[in-house]
Write a protein that holds these residues in place. Sequence first.
Motif, PDB file in Angstrom:
ATOM      1  N   GLU A  10      18.288  43.020  33.043  1.00  0.00           N
ATOM      2  CA  GLU A  10      18.325  41.644  33.522  1.00  0.00           C
ATOM      3  C   GLU A  10      18.189  40.676  32.356  1.00  0.00           C
ATOM      4  O   GLU A  10      17.366  40.873  31.454  1.00  0.00           O
ATOM      5  CB  GLU A  10      17.165  41.435  34.510  1.00  0.00           C
ATOM      6  N   ILE A  11      19.011  39.630  32.354  1.00  0.00           N
ATOM      7  CA  ILE A  11      18.942  38.629  31.289  1.00  0.00           C
ATOM      8  C   ILE A  11      18.573  37.290  31.909  1.00  0.00           C
ATOM      9  O   ILE A  11      19.251  36.807  32.822  1.00  0.00           O
ATOM     10  CB  ILE A  11      20.261  38.523  30.516  1.00  0.00           C
ATOM     11  N   GLY A  12      17.493  36.699  31.439  1.00  0.00           N
ATOM     12  CA  GLY A  12      17.077  35.381  31.900  1.00  0.00           C
ATOM     13  C   GLY A  12      17.140  34.401  30.750  1.00  0.00           C
ATOM     14  O   GLY A  12      17.721  34.671  29.704  1.00  0.00           O
ATOM     15  N   ASP A  13      16.532  33.257  30.937  1.00  0.00           N
ATOM     16  CA  ASP A  13      16.520  32.229  29.905  1.00  0.00           C
ATOM     17  C   ASP A  13      15.081  31.827  29.650  1.00  0.00           C
ATOM     18  O   ASP A  13      14.370  31.432  30.567  1.00  0.00           O
ATOM     19  CB  ASP A  13      17.347  31.017  30.331  1.00  0.00           C
ATOM     20  N   GLU A  14      14.653  31.970  28.433  1.00  0.00           N
ATOM     21  CA  GLU A  14      13.268  31.682  28.065  1.00  0.00           C
ATOM     22  C   GLU A  14      13.256  30.495  27.112  1.00  0.00           C
ATOM     23  O   GLU A  14      13.500  30.640  25.914  1.00  0.00           O
ATOM     24  CB  GLU A  14      12.631  32.901  27.394  1.00  0.00           C
ATOM     25  N   ARG A  15      13.028  29.304  27.667  1.00  0.00           N
ATOM     26  CA  ARG A  15      12.947  28.074  26.875  1.00  0.00           C
ATOM     27  C   ARG A  15      14.156  27.913  25.954  1.00  0.00           C
ATOM     28  O   ARG A  15      14.032  27.665  24.762  1.00  0.00           O
ATOM     29  CB  ARG A  15      11.644  28.058  26.065  1.00  0.00           C
ATOM     30  N   GLY A  16      15.346  28.094  26.524  1.00  0.00           N
ATOM     31  CA  GLY A  16      16.565  27.852  25.766  1.00  0.00           C
ATOM     32  C   GLY A  16      17.151  29.066  25.094  1.00  0.00           C
ATOM     33  O   GLY A  16      18.203  28.981  24.476  1.00  0.00           O
ATOM     34  N   LEU A  17      16.493  30.229  25.196  1.00  0.00           N
ATOM     35  CA  LEU A  17      17.003  31.448  24.575  1.00  0.00           C
ATOM     36  C   LEU A  17      17.326  32.484  25.641  1.00  0.00           C
ATOM     37  O   LEU A  17      16.541  32.687  26.561  1.00  0.00           O
ATOM     38  CB  LEU A  17      15.966  32.042  23.606  1.00  0.00           C
ATOM     39  N   PRO A  18      18.471  33.155  25.528  1.00  0.00           N
ATOM     40  CA  PRO A  18      18.731  34.268  26.443  1.00  0.00           C
ATOM     41  C   PRO A  18      17.797  35.428  26.123  1.00  0.00           C
ATOM     42  O   PRO A  18      17.668  35.832  24.965  1.00  0.00           O
ATOM     43  CB  PRO A  18      20.193  34.621  26.161  1.00  0.00           C
ATOM     44  N   VAL A  19      17.131  35.956  27.129  1.00  0.00           N
ATOM     45  CA  VAL A  19      16.116  36.988  26.935  1.00  0.00           C
ATOM     46  C   VAL A  19      16.314  38.100  27.957  1.00  0.00           C
ATOM     47  O   VAL A  19      16.446  37.834  29.147  1.00  0.00           O
ATOM     48  CB  VAL A  19      14.686  36.405  27.068  1.00  0.00           C
ATOM     49  N   ARG A  20      16.338  39.346  27.487  1.00  0.00           N
ATOM     50  CA  ARG A  20      16.378  40.502  28.395  1.00  0.00           C
ATOM     51  C   ARG A  20      14.965  40.787  28.906  1.00  0.00           C
ATOM     52  O   ARG A  20      14.019  40.814  28.124  1.00  0.00           O
ATOM     53  CB  ARG A  20      16.879  41.752  27.671  1.00  0.00           C
ATOM     54  N   ARG A  21      14.858  41.040  30.184  1.00  0.00           N
ATOM     55  CA  ARG A  21      13.591  41.465  30.757  1.00  0.00           C
ATOM     56  C   ARG A  21      13.587  42.988  30.756  1.00  0.00           C
ATOM     57  O   ARG A  21      14.261  43.615  31.565  1.00  0.00           O
ATOM     58  CB  ARG A  21      13.451  40.959  32.184  1.00  0.00           C
ATOM     59  N   LEU A  22      12.879  43.583  29.831  1.00  0.00           N
ATOM     60  CA  LEU A  22      12.885  45.033  29.703  1.00  0.00           C
ATOM     61  C   LEU A  22      11.685  45.608  30.448  1.00  0.00           C
ATOM     62  O   LEU A  22      10.545  45.517  30.000  1.00  0.00           O
ATOM     63  CB  LEU A  22      12.828  45.435  28.225  1.00  0.00           C
ATOM     64  N   ARG A  23      11.962  46.187  31.603  1.00  0.00           N
ATOM     65  CA  ARG A  23      10.893  46.823  32.377  1.00  0.00           C
ATOM     66  C   ARG A  23      11.294  48.217  32.856  1.00  0.00           C
ATOM     67  O   ARG A  23      10.430  49.055  33.063  1.00  0.00           O
ATOM     68  CB  ARG A  23      10.510  45.950  33.570  1.00  0.00           C
ATOM     69  N   ASP A  24      12.585  48.450  33.024  1.00  0.00           N
ATOM     70  CA  ASP A  24      13.055  49.756  33.474  1.00  0.00           C
ATOM     71  C   ASP A  24      12.832  50.790  32.372  1.00  0.00           C
ATOM     72  O   ASP A  24      13.167  50.552  31.209  1.00  0.00           O
ATOM     73  CB  ASP A  24      14.545  49.683  33.821  1.00  0.00           C
ATOM     74  N   ASN A  98      14.521  40.111  23.409  1.00  0.00           N
ATOM     75  CA  ASN A  98      13.957  41.133  24.291  1.00  0.00           C
ATOM     76  C   ASN A  98      12.520  40.774  24.647  1.00  0.00           C
ATOM     77  O   ASN A  98      11.726  40.443  23.762  1.00  0.00           O
ATOM     78  CB  ASN A  98      13.980  42.505  23.617  1.00  0.00           C
ATOM     79  N   GLN A  99      12.199  40.838  25.918  1.00  0.00           N
ATOM     80  CA  GLN A  99      10.834  40.632  26.382  1.00  0.00           C
ATOM     81  C   GLN A  99      10.385  41.882  27.114  1.00  0.00           C
ATOM     82  O   GLN A  99      10.938  42.246  28.150  1.00  0.00           O
ATOM     83  CB  GLN A  99      10.765  39.421  27.303  1.00  0.00           C
ATOM     84  N   ILE A 100       9.382  42.551  26.558  1.00  0.00           N
ATOM     85  CA  ILE A 100       8.883  43.789  27.152  1.00  0.00           C
ATOM     86  C   ILE A 100       7.898  43.446  28.256  1.00  0.00           C
ATOM     87  O   ILE A 100       6.928  42.716  28.029  1.00  0.00           O
ATOM     88  CB  ILE A 100       8.202  44.670  26.086  1.00  0.00           C
ATOM     89  N   GLU A 101       8.135  43.975  29.441  1.00  0.00           N
ATOM     90  CA  GLU A 101       7.240  43.753  30.573  1.00  0.00           C
ATOM     91  C   GLU A 101       6.618  45.092  30.944  1.00  0.00           C
ATOM     92  O   GLU A 101       7.278  45.968  31.489  1.00  0.00           O
ATOM     93  CB  GLU A 101       8.019  43.147  31.741  1.00  0.00           C
ATOM     94  N   SER A 102       5.346  45.238  30.600  1.00  0.00           N
ATOM     95  CA  SER A 102       4.694  46.546  30.707  1.00  0.00           C
ATOM     96  C   SER A 102       3.988  46.769  32.038  1.00  0.00           C
ATOM     97  O   SER A 102       3.555  47.878  32.314  1.00  0.00           O
ATOM     98  CB  SER A 102       3.684  46.722  29.570  1.00  0.00           C
TER      99      SER A 102
END
Length: 206
Positions: A10-24, A98-102
């Motif tokens: 999943e790719i979202g937007d974090e304060r103007g930057l495209p960011v992948r939500r890495l949880r899988d 990349n944003q790691i969601e643990s």
Amino acid sequence: MARPPQIRPEIGDERGLPVRRLRDPEHLRALAHPRRMEIIDLLIADGPMTASQCAARLGDSPASCSYHLRQLARFGFVEEAAGGQGRNRPWRWVPVGNQIESAGSPAERSAAEALGAVIEGRNIDRIRRYARHGATDPWREAGQTSDWAIRVTEEELVELGEAISALLIPLQRRTFDGDAPAGARLVDVLTYLMPRAGASGDQTDA
């Protein structure tokens, strides 16, 4: 031979930057390999490269680098660049953070911890390389290292992190877009805001 299907996080937007939500776990494990991190660093620093060019720079085999590039491409971290064909096709980094969601299942937490360990090792290597070569770098007067111990509230710690991010995001944005001015170099910015384990929250006299 048919290529494996791409599995995009999943790719979202974090304060103007495209960011992948890495949880899988599968997405997390795709990055949790030091060689793949090195390949991504190469593509960020020097632009599109073939597997053979990556291998020559990293002291690895073209077959090994080709495998890692295909795995990175499967999960959307790199993609084929224009030009070339077959084994001579170049690959480029996909400019998404990349944003790691643990938080989540035990498998998700385990995969996030494994990726975190690889990232920590890479950051330690970066610090050691700078320690060895920083004194002779032409930008040595601009480079900085520092450490601080500060007493703050939880809210202040959140605000500090947000203030640091606000300074860095425009610079990251132009790095993603390729709009950095002439003479710009890649600079590693390693930020750790770490509440000290076991330390009292009560202020004490020095």
